[in-house]
Design a protein around this motif. Structure first.
Motif, PDB file in Angstrom:
ATOM      1  N   TRP A 169       0.853  -1.187   0.000  1.00  0.00           N
ATOM      2  CA  TRP A 169       0.000   0.000   0.000  1.00  0.00           C
ATOM      3  C   TRP A 169       0.890   1.238   0.000  1.00  0.00           C
ATOM      4  O   TRP A 169       1.767   1.393   0.855  1.00  0.00           O
ATOM      5  CB  TRP A 169      -0.921  -0.017   1.215  1.00  0.00           C
ATOM      6  CG  TRP A 169      -1.840   1.164   1.312  1.00  0.00           C
ATOM      7  CD1 TRP A 169      -1.843   2.126   2.268  1.00  0.00           C
ATOM      8  CD2 TRP A 169      -2.907   1.495   0.408  1.00  0.00           C
ATOM      9  NE1 TRP A 169      -2.833   3.038   2.032  1.00  0.00           N
ATOM     10  CE2 TRP A 169      -3.503   2.679   0.891  1.00  0.00           C
ATOM     11  CE3 TRP A 169      -3.405   0.920  -0.755  1.00  0.00           C
ATOM     12  CZ2 TRP A 169      -4.574   3.290   0.248  1.00  0.00           C
ATOM     13  CZ3 TRP A 169      -4.468   1.521  -1.403  1.00  0.00           C
ATOM     14  CH2 TRP A 169      -5.044   2.689  -0.913  1.00  0.00           C
TER      15      TRP A 169
ATOM     16  N   HIS B 128       0.189   4.412   0.496  1.00  0.00           N
ATOM     17  CA  HIS B 128      -0.235   5.583   1.262  1.00  0.00           C
ATOM     18  C   HIS B 128      -0.525   5.219   2.714  1.00  0.00           C
ATOM     19  O   HIS B 128      -1.652   5.382   3.196  1.00  0.00           O
ATOM     20  CB  HIS B 128      -1.475   6.216   0.622  1.00  0.00           C
ATOM     21  CG  HIS B 128      -1.297   6.561  -0.819  1.00  0.00           C
ATOM     22  ND1 HIS B 128      -0.594   7.670  -1.238  1.00  0.00           N
ATOM     23  CD2 HIS B 128      -1.708   5.916  -1.944  1.00  0.00           C
ATOM     24  CE1 HIS B 128      -0.595   7.715  -2.563  1.00  0.00           C
ATOM     25  NE2 HIS B 128      -1.260   6.668  -3.014  1.00  0.00           N
TER      26      HIS B 128
ATOM     27  N   GLU C 109      -3.358   6.624   5.305  1.00  0.00           N
ATOM     28  CA  GLU C 109      -4.548   7.054   4.584  1.00  0.00           C
ATOM     29  C   GLU C 109      -5.467   5.851   4.350  1.00  0.00           C
ATOM     30  O   GLU C 109      -5.070   4.865   3.731  1.00  0.00           O
ATOM     31  CB  GLU C 109      -4.179   7.684   3.241  1.00  0.00           C
ATOM     32  CG  GLU C 109      -3.364   8.964   3.376  1.00  0.00           C
ATOM     33  CD  GLU C 109      -3.160   9.635   2.038  1.00  0.00           C
ATOM     34  OE1 GLU C 109      -4.072   9.564   1.185  1.00  0.00           O
ATOM     35  OE2 GLU C 109      -2.084  10.218   1.837  1.00  0.00           O
TER      36      GLU C 109
ATOM     37  N   ALA D 269      -8.433   3.529   2.916  1.00  0.00           N
ATOM     38  CA  ALA D 269      -9.162   3.230   1.684  1.00  0.00           C
ATOM     39  C   ALA D 269     -10.075   2.060   1.973  1.00  0.00           C
ATOM     40  O   ALA D 269      -9.750   0.907   1.713  1.00  0.00           O
ATOM     41  CB  ALA D 269      -8.208   2.913   0.548  1.00  0.00           C
TER      42      ALA D 269
ATOM     43  N   ARG E  43      -9.389   7.569  -1.029  1.00  0.00           N
ATOM     44  CA  ARG E  43      -8.580   6.544  -1.683  1.00  0.00           C
ATOM     45  C   ARG E  43      -9.439   5.340  -2.057  1.00  0.00           C
ATOM     46  O   ARG E  43     -10.278   4.891  -1.283  1.00  0.00           O
ATOM     47  CB  ARG E  43      -7.441   6.075  -0.766  1.00  0.00           C
ATOM     48  CG  ARG E  43      -6.431   7.165  -0.425  1.00  0.00           C
ATOM     49  CD  ARG E  43      -5.559   7.493  -1.606  1.00  0.00           C
ATOM     50  NE  ARG E  43      -4.598   8.546  -1.276  1.00  0.00           N
ATOM     51  CZ  ARG E  43      -3.809   9.112  -2.155  1.00  0.00           C
ATOM     52  NH1 ARG E  43      -3.873   8.754  -3.435  1.00  0.00           N
ATOM     53  NH2 ARG E  43      -2.959  10.054  -1.786  1.00  0.00           N
ATOM     54  N   ASP E  44      -9.205   4.813  -3.240  1.00  0.00           N
ATOM     55  CA  ASP E  44      -9.912   3.642  -3.724  1.00  0.00           C
ATOM     56  C   ASP E  44      -8.962   2.448  -3.674  1.00  0.00           C
ATOM     57  O   ASP E  44      -7.934   2.442  -4.365  1.00  0.00           O
ATOM     58  CB  ASP E  44     -10.379   3.866  -5.153  1.00  0.00           C
ATOM     59  CG  ASP E  44     -11.176   2.692  -5.718  1.00  0.00           C
ATOM     60  OD1 ASP E  44     -11.244   1.642  -5.050  1.00  0.00           O
ATOM     61  OD2 ASP E  44     -11.714   2.833  -6.831  1.00  0.00           O
TER      62      ASP E  44
ATOM     63  N   ASN F  79      -2.757   3.344  -6.290  1.00  0.00           N
ATOM     64  CA  ASN F  79      -2.553   3.422  -4.839  1.00  0.00           C
ATOM     65  C   ASN F  79      -1.649   2.313  -4.313  1.00  0.00           C
ATOM     66  O   ASN F  79      -1.484   2.187  -3.093  1.00  0.00           O
ATOM     67  CB  ASN F  79      -3.906   3.367  -4.125  1.00  0.00           C
ATOM     68  CG  ASN F  79      -4.705   4.630  -4.328  1.00  0.00           C
ATOM     69  OD1 ASN F  79      -4.157   5.733  -4.349  1.00  0.00           O
ATOM     70  ND2 ASN F  79      -6.023   4.488  -4.493  1.00  0.00           N
TER      71      ASN F  79
END
Length: 462
Positions: A66, A68, A71, A73, A84-85, A91
């Protein structure tokens, strides 16, 4: 009593973003599920060198990280939508470079990096097929997913660092031909977990490992509901704990084996009066393994039965008369329960009732202890409950174990049995049982412990 290897509190952080500082030098490799670094005694000091998963060789795969950390998702219903998706390849990093597509299959390893800011990556409401090989969840990260009828499939190792967590709606299914481990470094509800229970890892666990393959659980792992071993060997490692959920009907089928090592515990996290706690349908329960015989007892926890299906919140004498007699343990024809031990008098598999408060055991189905604050609260609100409590307290208590025709019993202790609590189906089979011990908590002795039962009913009643 402790459930975790002494070394398992050692966690290593991974950082791929600003604000998530690494806990190790940049050039020091990080131990993960796909690169466990068993040679590091600080991380794996409690290994015996005989664990099946130690010498496994894995072909090259792809590693998704991952990109990020910190953050969220997670598109799970009921949670705040995040920008975030999780299904967007942008991502993710794959093998260190930005991903262009997501390919989750038996050759995919997954890593959610550690971060001081807790976050979740979730696939619950997506169409992603959650099939992975090795999975690593670092501190602060949460891996959410699955779905009714979809679940999650894992063929490799799983390592949840302290402060990390993972959960899947539906079944997490363990497959494959390799010996693997499932390590959870979360011993208690910790501050790092940010009020998340890092011990509960899935709604269901199912095991479909190939013949000769195994998965060994290290640490404390709980399941919300069902637990089924269809094939392969499930090992509860030394001083570790594995707990199916409330109202579950765990089952081990003919090609399945459940093995408990020194100091290990297996049993539900609540007491169930009305259903068996384990049914073995031609499969095997072991204390120890041939390569790792017991040197200390291991514990198979069972629910006491009161020959009803009553709970303290549903006390109704008319509804819950003694009408549902079910054993705590059911071994159907051809099943085996035995210990691998140098001396069964000193170390063996113990089947017993485990009181509330042991290993964070819940009292979901038990009335509040007499005189407790919880009991007072109920009585203050519903004074009429005193009469029902009195009835409930007089219900018979104890354990029943059904041992069918052709069962093998060797090197096992039964404790907290009621009078007549050993339900046997065949006298010749009973005569072949060896090294059977009865604990001090049993409510009878000698022949009074045994009851002949021709067969069980459809739902385990007798």
């Amino acid at each position: 009593m402790h459930w975790l290897p002494k070394s398992s509190l050692a966690g290593v952080l991974v950082a791929v973003a600003v604000g998530c500082a690494p806990a190790v030098e940049a050039n020091e490799p990080v131990a993960t599920a796909h690169d466990p670094q068993f040679e590091k005694k600080k991380l794996w000091g409690d290994l015996s060198s005989k664990e099946y998963f130690l010498d496994q060789q894995w072909p090259a795969g792809r590693l998704y990280v991952w990109a990020h950390p910190g953050e969220t998702a997670n598109l799970h219903r009921g949670r705040r939508r995040s920008p975030r998706d999780p299904t967007d390849p942008n991502n993710w990093l794959v093998d260190g470079t930005p991903a262009k597509e997501l390919i989750f299959d038996e050759n995919t390893d997954l890593l959610l990096p550690g971060c001081d800011t807790p976050y979740e990556v979730g696939f619950r409401t997506t169409d992603i097929r959650e099939t992975f090989r090795h999975v690593t969840i670092e501190r602060g990260a949460g891996f959410i997913g699955g779905g009714d009828g979809r679940g999650r499939v894992i063929s490799g190792n799983v390592w949840i660092k302290r402060g990390g967590m993972m959960y899947a709606q539906g079944a997490t299914s363990f497959i494959g031909s390799h010996h693997t481990f499932f390590r959870n470094d979360n011993p208690i509800m910790s501050e790092e977990a940010q009020r998340r229970d890092g011990r509960r890892c899935s709604q269901y666990f199912t095991f479909n490992k190939e013949a000769g393959a195994s998965v060994e659980f290290l640490g404390c792992v709980t399941v919300s509901d069902e637990f089924r071993v269809y094939s392969g060997t499930v090992i509860v490692g030394r001083d570790s704990l594995l707990r199916p959920g409330r109202h579950a009907s765990p089952r081990i089928y003919r090609d399945g084996t459940l093995a408990l090592l020194d100091g290990a515990f297996f049993g539900k996290w609540c007491n169930d009066f009305g259903i068996p706690d384990m049914t073995v349908d031609g499969g095997t329960i072991l204390g120890g393994l041939p390569e790792r015989p017991l040197t200390r007892n291991c514990t198979f926890g069972l629910s006491l039965k009161n020959h009803s299906n009553a709970t303290f919140s549903q006390l109704d004498e008319e509804m819950h008369r003694e009408s549902r007699r079910v054993p705590a343990l059911v071994l159907l024809s051809g099943s085996t329960i035995r210990s691998h031990t140098a001396d069964p008098r000193k170390a063996r598999l113990v089947l017993t009732y485990v009181p509330d408060g042991i290993g964070d055991r819940s009292s979901f189905d038990l009335r509040p202890p007499p005189g407790s604050a919880a009991a007072k609260k109920v009585l203050d609100r519903h004074p009429e409950a005193a009469k029902r409590f009195a009835w409930f307290d007089k219900l018979p208590r104890g354990l029943d174990c059904f041992l069918g025709t052709g069962t093998v019993v060797d090197g096992v202790e039964f404790d907290h049995l009621r009078k007549g609590g050993v339900l046997y189906q065949d006298s010749a089979t009973k005569a072949r049982w060896a090294n059977v011990f009865f604990g001090s908590g049993c409510l009878a002795r000698g022949d009074d412990l045994f009851t002949y039962v021709e067969k069980l009913g459809r739902n385990g009643e007798y």
